[in-house]
Design a protein around this motif. Structure first.
Motif, PDB file in Angstrom:
ATOM      1  N   SER A  67      49.682  18.188  -2.577  1.00 15.69           N
ATOM      2  CA  SER A  67      50.968  17.502  -2.465  1.00 15.69           C
ATOM      3  C   SER A  67      51.904  18.229  -1.516  1.00 15.69           C
ATOM      4  N   ILE A  68      51.949  19.549  -1.647  1.00 13.96           N
ATOM      5  CA  ILE A  68      52.819  20.343  -0.771  1.00 13.96           C
ATOM      6  C   ILE A  68      52.327  20.268   0.676  1.00 13.96           C
ATOM      7  N   GLU A  69      51.021  20.350   0.847  1.00  9.67           N
ATOM      8  CA  GLU A  69      50.456  20.263   2.194  1.00  9.67           C
ATOM      9  C   GLU A  69      50.811  18.920   2.844  1.00  9.67           C
ATOM     10  N   LYS A  70      50.612  17.840   2.101  1.00 11.09           N
ATOM     11  CA  LYS A  70      50.912  16.511   2.626  1.00 11.09           C
ATOM     12  C   LYS A  70      52.401  16.336   2.866  1.00 11.09           C
ATOM     13  N   LEU A  71      53.213  16.880   1.960  1.00 13.70           N
ATOM     14  CA  LEU A  71      54.665  16.753   2.070  1.00 13.70           C
ATOM     15  C   LEU A  71      55.168  17.312   3.395  1.00 13.70           C
ATOM     16  N   PHE A  72      54.686  18.495   3.770  1.00 12.22           N
ATOM     17  CA  PHE A  72      55.138  19.123   5.006  1.00 12.22           C
ATOM     18  C   PHE A  72      54.553  18.436   6.245  1.00 12.22           C
ATOM     19  N   GLN A  73      53.502  17.678   6.035  1.00 15.24           N
ATOM     20  CA  GLN A  73      52.906  16.957   7.163  1.00 15.24           C
ATOM     21  C   GLN A  73      53.619  15.641   7.461  1.00 15.24           C
ATOM     22  N   VAL A  74      54.039  14.941   6.408  1.00 12.61           N
ATOM     23  CA  VAL A  74      54.528  13.568   6.609  1.00 12.61           C
ATOM     24  C   VAL A  74      56.028  13.384   6.379  1.00 12.61           C
ATOM     25  N   GLU A  75      56.674  14.279   5.610  1.00 11.26           N
ATOM     26  CA  GLU A  75      58.087  14.084   5.290  1.00 11.26           C
ATOM     27  C   GLU A  75      58.958  14.649   6.407  1.00 11.26           C
TER      28      GLU A  75
END
Length: 205
Positions: free
Chosen positions: A159-167
């Motif tokens: 979740s954290i990895e995706k968050l920094f990629q897309v948000e």
């Protein structure tokens, strides 16, 4: 083992409330209407206060009674860890609501599901402390809690990895990250409680 039963009654009451809180948190993240979610947050606050009172009574009984059903340190550790679970469940709901984070996100849904499952396993393990006759059942619940914690760690990391990629919105990123962090902390506290129960089993079984 000493036959003082007040501690068992209180621990079972706390565990039952935790199960209710896990169910209410899952109900909240499944609710699309923010006003209805606010009602659930209020219910969780009441349940958290109820657990605070039970935890305070546990500590009062610990100071009052010379005889305890298991080591005083374990009574204290289990009471604290269960109280931490309640605090973190309520904190999760508050952050989701106050930050107006959309709880329909897959990561939040999965974490809430794991939290609900974990509270049920905690209740099973705590209820079996009273007579220690169902060690296999207790051990299976503790193993499942450990598995739930591992799954939550994986979901949190992804979740954290995706968050920094897309948000792209910085404020939204901070809000979501805090929600993920506090929900992951719930499961960590569940594992702390499970470890304390395991310690008690080793000493007294």
């Amino acid at each position: 083992m000493p036959k003082n039963r007040i501690f068992y009654d209180l621990f079972e009451s706390v565990a039952e409330t935790l199960t209710t809180m896990g169910r209410e948190l899952k109900r909240m993240v499944d609710e699309s209407d923010r006003d209805k979610r606010a009602v659930v947050v209020s219910r969780l606050e009441d349940l958290e206060h109820k657990n605070d009172e039970a935890t305070h009574q546990l500590f009062t009984e610990l100071g009052r009674n010379f005889i305890t059903p298991f080591d005083r340190e374990d009574v204290h550790a289990l009471a604290m860890s269960l109280d931490d679970v309640a605090d973190c469940i309520y904190a999760s709901a508050k952050k989701i609501h106050f930050y107006n984070v959309n709880p329909n996100e897959t990561s939040i849904q999965k974490m809430a599901e794991l939290i609900e499952l974990g509270t049920k396993e905690i209740q099973v393990a705590v209820n079996c402390l009273r007579d220690m006759k169902h060690l296999r059942k207790m051990t299976e619940s503790l193993i499942r809690i450990n598995s739930i914690e591992n799954q939550a760690d994986d979901i949190y990391d992804l979740s954290i990895e995706k968050l920094f990629q897309v948000e792209e919105d910085f404020k939204s990123l901070i809000k979501k990250r805090e929600v993920f962090q506090v929900m992951e902390k719930v499961v960590d506290k569940m594992e702390d409680a499970a470890n304390t129960v395991e310690s008690i089993i080793i000493k007294y079984s």
